[in-house]
Design an enzyme around this catalytic site. Structure first.
Site, PDB file in Angstrom:
ATOM      1  N   ARG A 283       0.829  -1.222   0.000  1.00 23.50           N
ATOM      2  CA  ARG A 283       0.000   0.000   0.000  1.00 23.50           C
ATOM      3  C   ARG A 283       0.864   1.274   0.000  1.00 23.50           C
ATOM      4  O   ARG A 283       0.488   2.284   0.601  1.00 23.50           O
ATOM      5  CB  ARG A 283      -0.956   0.043   1.198  1.00 23.50           C
ATOM      6  CG  ARG A 283      -1.879  -1.126   1.313  1.00 23.50           C
ATOM      7  CD  ARG A 283      -2.941  -1.162   0.225  1.00 23.50           C
ATOM      8  NE  ARG A 283      -3.920  -2.186   0.517  1.00 23.50           N
ATOM      9  CZ  ARG A 283      -3.867  -3.446   0.043  1.00 23.50           C
ATOM     10  NH1 ARG A 283      -2.900  -3.811  -0.785  1.00 23.50           N
ATOM     11  NH2 ARG A 283      -4.795  -4.319   0.365  1.00 23.50           N
TER      12      ARG A 283
ATOM     13  N   SER B 250     -10.879  -0.001   3.315  1.00 22.17           N
ATOM     14  CA  SER B 250     -10.135  -0.229   4.561  1.00 22.17           C
ATOM     15  C   SER B 250      -9.589   1.096   5.077  1.00 22.17           C
ATOM     16  O   SER B 250      -8.884   1.793   4.346  1.00 22.17           O
ATOM     17  CB  SER B 250      -8.947  -1.152   4.310  1.00 22.17           C
ATOM     18  OG  SER B 250      -9.382  -2.331   3.700  1.00 22.17           O
TER      19      SER B 250
ATOM     20  N   GLU C 242      -4.701   3.983   6.178  1.00 21.38           N
ATOM     21  CA  GLU C 242      -4.408   3.769   4.755  1.00 21.38           C
ATOM     22  C   GLU C 242      -5.018   4.911   3.939  1.00 21.38           C
ATOM     23  O   GLU C 242      -4.469   5.338   2.925  1.00 21.38           O
ATOM     24  CB  GLU C 242      -5.021   2.426   4.318  1.00 21.38           C
ATOM     25  CG  GLU C 242      -4.836   2.128   2.854  1.00 21.38           C
ATOM     26  CD  GLU C 242      -5.476   0.812   2.432  1.00 21.38           C
ATOM     27  OE1 GLU C 242      -5.198  -0.226   3.061  1.00 21.38           O
ATOM     28  OE2 GLU C 242      -6.242   0.833   1.458  1.00 21.38           O
TER      29      GLU C 242
HETATM   30  P1  FAD Z   1      -8.532   9.328  -4.642  1.00 17.32           P
HETATM   31  O1  FAD Z   1      -9.203   8.908  -3.396  1.00 17.32           O
HETATM   32  O2  FAD Z   1      -9.178  10.373  -5.456  1.00 17.32           O
HETATM   33  O3  FAD Z   1      -7.043   9.778  -4.313  1.00 17.32           O
HETATM   34  C1  FAD Z   1      -6.229   8.973  -3.507  1.00 17.32           C
HETATM   35  C2  FAD Z   1      -4.856   9.647  -3.376  1.00 17.32           C
HETATM   36  O4  FAD Z   1      -4.191   9.646  -4.625  1.00 17.32           O
HETATM   37  C3  FAD Z   1      -4.945  11.112  -2.967  1.00 17.32           C
HETATM   38  O5  FAD Z   1      -3.832  11.394  -2.154  1.00 17.32           O
HETATM   39  C4  FAD Z   1      -4.846  11.873  -4.285  1.00 17.32           C
HETATM   40  O6  FAD Z   1      -4.285  13.146  -4.101  1.00 17.32           O
HETATM   41  C5  FAD Z   1      -3.925  10.971  -5.084  1.00 17.32           C
HETATM   42  N1  FAD Z   1      -4.193  10.939  -6.543  1.00 17.32           N
HETATM   43  C6  FAD Z   1      -5.303  10.450  -7.131  1.00 17.32           C
HETATM   44  N2  FAD Z   1      -5.170  10.487  -8.476  1.00 17.32           N
HETATM   45  C7  FAD Z   1      -3.951  11.024  -8.727  1.00 17.32           C
HETATM   46  C8  FAD Z   1      -3.225  11.327  -9.922  1.00 17.32           C
HETATM   47  N3  FAD Z   1      -3.722  11.063 -11.142  1.00 17.32           N
HETATM   48  N4  FAD Z   1      -2.010  11.894  -9.804  1.00 17.32           N
HETATM   49  C9  FAD Z   1      -1.480  12.146  -8.590  1.00 17.32           C
HETATM   50  N5  FAD Z   1      -2.104  11.888  -7.418  1.00 17.32           N
HETATM   51  C10 FAD Z   1      -3.325  11.322  -7.491  1.00 17.32           C
HETATM   52  N6  FAD Z   1      -7.852  -0.159  -2.263  1.00 17.32           N
HETATM   53  C11 FAD Z   1      -7.082  -1.250  -2.465  1.00 17.32           C
HETATM   54  O7  FAD Z   1      -5.844  -1.143  -2.593  1.00 17.32           O
HETATM   55  N7  FAD Z   1      -7.613  -2.496  -2.520  1.00 17.32           N
HETATM   56  C12 FAD Z   1      -8.937  -2.713  -2.404  1.00 17.32           C
HETATM   57  O8  FAD Z   1      -9.387  -3.848  -2.478  1.00 17.32           O
HETATM   58  C13 FAD Z   1      -9.780  -1.580  -2.164  1.00 17.32           C
HETATM   59  N8  FAD Z   1     -11.107  -1.734  -1.975  1.00 17.32           N
HETATM   60  C14 FAD Z   1     -11.892  -0.657  -1.737  1.00 17.32           C
HETATM   61  C15 FAD Z   1     -13.262  -0.860  -1.539  1.00 17.32           C
HETATM   62  C16 FAD Z   1     -14.092   0.216  -1.312  1.00 17.32           C
HETATM   63  C17 FAD Z   1     -15.575  -0.031  -1.095  1.00 17.32           C
HETATM   64  C18 FAD Z   1     -13.569   1.529  -1.307  1.00 17.32           C
HETATM   65  C19 FAD Z   1     -14.464   2.710  -1.113  1.00 17.32           C
HETATM   66  C20 FAD Z   1     -12.209   1.736  -1.478  1.00 17.32           C
HETATM   67  C21 FAD Z   1     -11.353   0.642  -1.697  1.00 17.32           C
HETATM   68  N9  FAD Z   1      -9.971   0.794  -1.865  1.00 17.32           N
HETATM   69  C22 FAD Z   1      -9.180  -0.299  -2.111  1.00 17.32           C
HETATM   70  C23 FAD Z   1      -9.368   2.131  -1.804  1.00 17.32           C
HETATM   71  C24 FAD Z   1      -9.431   2.913  -3.146  1.00 17.32           C
HETATM   72  O9  FAD Z   1     -10.439   2.408  -3.970  1.00 17.32           O
HETATM   73  C25 FAD Z   1      -8.105   2.859  -3.901  1.00 17.32           C
HETATM   74  O10 FAD Z   1      -7.069   3.349  -3.110  1.00 17.32           O
HETATM   75  C26 FAD Z   1      -8.169   3.653  -5.212  1.00 17.32           C
HETATM   76  O11 FAD Z   1      -6.989   3.442  -5.954  1.00 17.32           O
HETATM   77  C27 FAD Z   1      -8.357   5.154  -4.992  1.00 17.32           C
HETATM   78  O12 FAD Z   1      -8.619   5.737  -6.252  1.00 17.32           O
HETATM   79  P2  FAD Z   1      -9.265   7.169  -6.375  1.00 17.32           P
HETATM   80  O13 FAD Z   1      -9.207   7.554  -7.818  1.00 17.32           O
HETATM   81  O14 FAD Z   1     -10.597   7.196  -5.765  1.00 17.32           O
HETATM   82  O15 FAD Z   1      -8.227   8.037  -5.544  1.00 17.32           O
HETATM   83  P1  NAP Z   2     -10.183 -11.389   4.047  1.00 19.28           P
HETATM   84  O1  NAP Z   2     -10.192 -12.265   2.852  1.00 19.28           O
HETATM   85  O2  NAP Z   2     -11.244 -11.541   5.092  1.00 19.28           O
HETATM   86  O3  NAP Z   2      -8.768 -11.467   4.756  1.00 19.28           O
HETATM   87  C1  NAP Z   2      -8.505 -10.683   5.921  1.00 19.28           C
HETATM   88  C2  NAP Z   2      -7.096 -10.147   5.835  1.00 19.28           C
HETATM   89  O4  NAP Z   2      -6.193 -11.240   5.900  1.00 19.28           O
HETATM   90  C3  NAP Z   2      -6.873  -9.418   4.563  1.00 19.28           C
HETATM   91  O5  NAP Z   2      -6.704  -8.102   4.915  1.00 19.28           O
HETATM   92  C4  NAP Z   2      -5.623 -10.035   3.933  1.00 19.28           C
HETATM   93  O6  NAP Z   2      -4.545  -9.140   3.850  1.00 19.28           O
HETATM   94  C5  NAP Z   2      -5.221 -11.145   4.885  1.00 19.28           C
HETATM   95  N1  NAP Z   2      -5.163 -12.436   4.168  1.00 19.28           N
HETATM   96  C6  NAP Z   2      -6.197 -13.255   3.872  1.00 19.28           C
HETATM   97  N2  NAP Z   2      -5.751 -14.356   3.246  1.00 19.28           N
HETATM   98  C7  NAP Z   2      -4.403 -14.226   3.145  1.00 19.28           C
HETATM   99  C8  NAP Z   2      -3.374 -15.034   2.587  1.00 19.28           C
HETATM  100  N3  NAP Z   2      -3.645 -16.212   2.030  1.00 19.28           N
HETATM  101  N4  NAP Z   2      -2.106 -14.559   2.629  1.00 19.28           N
HETATM  102  C9  NAP Z   2      -1.825 -13.377   3.190  1.00 19.28           C
HETATM  103  N5  NAP Z   2      -2.758 -12.549   3.727  1.00 19.28           N
HETATM  104  C10 NAP Z   2      -4.030 -12.986   3.710  1.00 19.28           C
HETATM  105  O7  NAP Z   2     -10.140  -9.851   3.584  1.00 19.28           O
HETATM  106  P2  NAP Z   2     -11.270  -8.880   3.078  1.00 19.28           P
HETATM  107  O8  NAP Z   2     -11.408  -7.784   4.023  1.00 19.28           O
HETATM  108  O9  NAP Z   2     -12.478  -9.661   2.674  1.00 19.28           O
HETATM  109  O10 NAP Z   2     -10.588  -8.292   1.771  1.00 19.28           O
HETATM  110  C11 NAP Z   2     -10.291  -9.135   0.691  1.00 19.28           C
HETATM  111  C12 NAP Z   2      -9.185  -8.521  -0.132  1.00 19.28           C
HETATM  112  O11 NAP Z   2      -9.610  -7.264  -0.654  1.00 19.28           O
HETATM  113  C13 NAP Z   2      -7.924  -8.254   0.681  1.00 19.28           C
HETATM  114  O12 NAP Z   2      -6.808  -8.517  -0.122  1.00 19.28           O
HETATM  115  C14 NAP Z   2      -8.014  -6.781   0.995  1.00 19.28           C
HETATM  116  O13 NAP Z   2      -6.744  -6.170   1.091  1.00 19.28           O
HETATM  117  C15 NAP Z   2      -8.776  -6.229  -0.206  1.00 19.28           C
HETATM  118  N6  NAP Z   2      -9.578  -5.062   0.199  1.00 19.28           N
HETATM  119  C16 NAP Z   2      -8.933  -3.887   0.366  1.00 19.28           C
HETATM  120  C17 NAP Z   2      -9.630  -2.747   0.719  1.00 19.28           C
HETATM  121  C18 NAP Z   2      -8.926  -1.421   0.835  1.00 19.28           C
HETATM  122  O14 NAP Z   2      -9.589  -0.409   0.923  1.00 19.28           O
HETATM  123  N7  NAP Z   2      -7.618  -1.402   0.832  1.00 19.28           N
HETATM  124  C19 NAP Z   2     -11.000  -2.811   0.938  1.00 19.28           C
HETATM  125  C20 NAP Z   2     -11.615  -4.031   0.803  1.00 19.28           C
HETATM  126  C21 NAP Z   2     -10.906  -5.159   0.418  1.00 19.28           C
HETATM  127  P3  NAP Z   2      -4.326  -8.074   2.632  1.00 19.28           P
HETATM  128  O15 NAP Z   2      -5.260  -6.967   2.925  1.00 19.28           O
HETATM  129  O16 NAP Z   2      -2.923  -7.698   2.793  1.00 19.28           O
HETATM  130  O17 NAP Z   2      -4.628  -8.766   1.359  1.00 19.28           O
END
Ligand code: FAD
Ligand code: NAP
Length: 340
Positions: free
Chosen positions: A165, A240, A336
């Site tokens: 991340r 998250s 995050e």
């Molecule tokens: P924004 O929220 O608009 O911006 C995020 C940051 O990036 C800010 O600091 C902004 O200034 C900067 N930024 C955005 N675009 C640019 C650009 N073009 N140039 C320079 N800076 C920029 N994230 C995960 O990693 N894994 C997931 O599974 C995941 N699941 C999610 C589920 C839900 C329901 C939600 C709401 C979010 C989730 N996220 C997840 C978080 C999010 O979707 C990601 O981080 C996504 O990449 C953010 O994109 P955005 O365009 O909305 O960015």
């Molecule tokens: P999940 O499957 O219930 O798992 C819980 C956590 O355990 C996750 O955060 C994942 O870490 C870790 N995990 C599970 N299985 C693993 C494996 N085999 N090896 C290593 N780590 C493992 O998680 P969930 O909440 O439903 O999310 C599913 C996936 O979507 C995850 O990868 C999560 O990161 C991603 N997600 C991200 C966001 C966001 O906003 N960043 C939001 C929703 C979902 P990791 O998170 O490191 O994968």
């Protein structure tokens, strides 16, 4: 031709649905428009905040600055051979639409990242990841405009300094680069499927799938996510709120002797990653509501805007959660979400 608006409500532009005013707001659809913006007095004299889909953003105050919304479109293959295709995508493309574009063409590498909200340009920012795949595995280059010189810069995968991340764009290059496009190298055959993570395997079985494909993995991920995660259009959230903490193996063993059910995953550096959701749930936060903010009932790592909460209210809840996890487990949760 760019148009800079004044006093724009940002509520529709962040998935938490927080009401906050932008002093100036501009939508950018090309690098030429960005360069035009850079000649204006407003750009030269006002701090700026770049936004894509606003799905990883918590606004705790009005944005007394210039908000630059990224809307550069376009998806085109730039190189192709027998086994791979390298494709360039504009930063303003919706990430999930891009994934669907790839899935439809049987291009492998991003199917596990289906249904992640936000834009293509934000994907490298925090090296988006889900279900055992991170976008760094397929990113070839990140292209962006240097906001001090207007120069187009190309960052190789290595130069992006990707981590869990993390990337250089959240650190040394924070606020300095407007990401305009990215190129990704995807497989056309001999795909590398990751299905061992989370509920993918089980969901594929439910779907009656014996031999997974790009399409069925994507479908499985979409099903799991749709059931478990709140739709931001119905309940404001930014996914998250905290990163999963990583701790030393010894500390994990000590905690495990006290909390036998504590899950943990060994990382490449011989540390242990603990699901933050588990820690938060153990502290009694799952499904809890505090004023107008809350903790999601299915996934306690997701904080929600239950009823027109302010960003400060959500931030205050986050800090209380952080403090209770620290007190009970001695582990510090790091946000995050980008907090403004
Ligand atoms: P924004 O929220 O608009 O911006 C995020 C940051 O990036 C800010 O600091 C902004 O200034 C900067 N930024 C955005 N675009 C640019 C650009 N073009 N140039 C320079 N800076 C920029 N994230 C995960 O990693 N894994 C997931 O599974 C995941 N699941 C999610 C589920 C839900 C329901 C939600 C709401 C979010 C989730 N996220 C997840 C978080 C999010 O979707 C990601 O981080 C996504 O990449 C953010 O994109 P955005 O365009 O909305 O960015
Ligand atoms: P999940 O499957 O219930 O798992 C819980 C956590 O355990 C996750 O955060 C994942 O870490 C870790 N995990 C599970 N299985 C693993 C494996 N085999 N090896 C290593 N780590 C493992 O998680 P969930 O909440 O439903 O999310 C599913 C996936 O979507 C995850 O990868 C999560 O990161 C991603 N997600 C991200 C966001 C966001 O906003 N960043 C939001 C929703 C979902 P990791 O998170 O490191 O994968």
């Amino acid at each position: 031709m760019i148009s800079i608006r004044e006093q724009v409500d940002l509520k529709p532009f962040n998935t938490f649905g927080i009401a906050a005013n932008a002093r100036y707001f501009v939508t950018i659809t090309s690098t030429d428009e960005l360069r035009e913006l850079m000649t204006t007095d407003i750009f030269k004299t006002t701090p700026h905040l770049i936004i894509g889909g606003g799905s990883n953003l918590l606004l705790t105050r009005d944005a007394d600055c210039l908000v630059i919304q990224v809307a550069i479109k376009g998806i085109e293959p730039v190189h192709e051979d027998d086994t791979t295709v390298t494709v360039r995508a504009g930063a303003g493309e919706v990430w999930h639409d891009f994934v669907m574009h790839c899935v439809a063409r049987n291009w492998g590498g991003v199917e596990n990242l289906s249904l992640i909200p936000g834009t293509v340009g934000a994907a490298p920012m925090q090296n988006i990841g889900a279900y055992g795949v991170e976008v760094r595995e397929v990113i070839n280059t990140v292209e962006g405009i240097d906001l001090s010189t207007g120069e187009l810069r190309t960052f190789s995968n290595e130069q992006c300094e990707f981590g869990y991340r993390e990337s250089i764009f959240k650190h040394a290059m924070k606020g300095k680069i407007f990401i305009s496009s990215i190129t990704l190298t995807l497989t056309k055959k001999n795909h590398n499927f990751t299905t061992s993570y989370g509920a993918i395997q089980e969901t594929l079985q439910h779907m009656g799938v014996t031999f997974p494909t790009i399409q069925t993995i994507s479908e499985a991920v979409i099903r799991i996510r749709s059931q478990k995660l709140p739709d931001p259009r119905l309940l404001g959230n930014a996914g998250s709120f905290f990163k999963n903490p990583t701790i030393a193996e010894e500390q994990y063993e000590t905690l495990k002797s006290e909390y036998a059910s504590m899950p943990g995953y060994k990382t490449e550096n011989q540390e242990v990653k603990i699901p933050a959701a588990w820690l938060i749930e153990q502290c009694g936060w799952k499904g809890k509501r505090v004023g107008r903010a809350g903790v999601h009932a299915f996934q306690p790592l997701v904080l929600v805007n239950a009823d027109n909460a302010t960003g400060e209210e959500i931030w205050s809840l986050a800090m209380n959660i952080q403090a209770s996890v620290k007190e009970k487990f001695g582990v510090t949760l790091q946000p995050e979400v980008n907090v403004f």
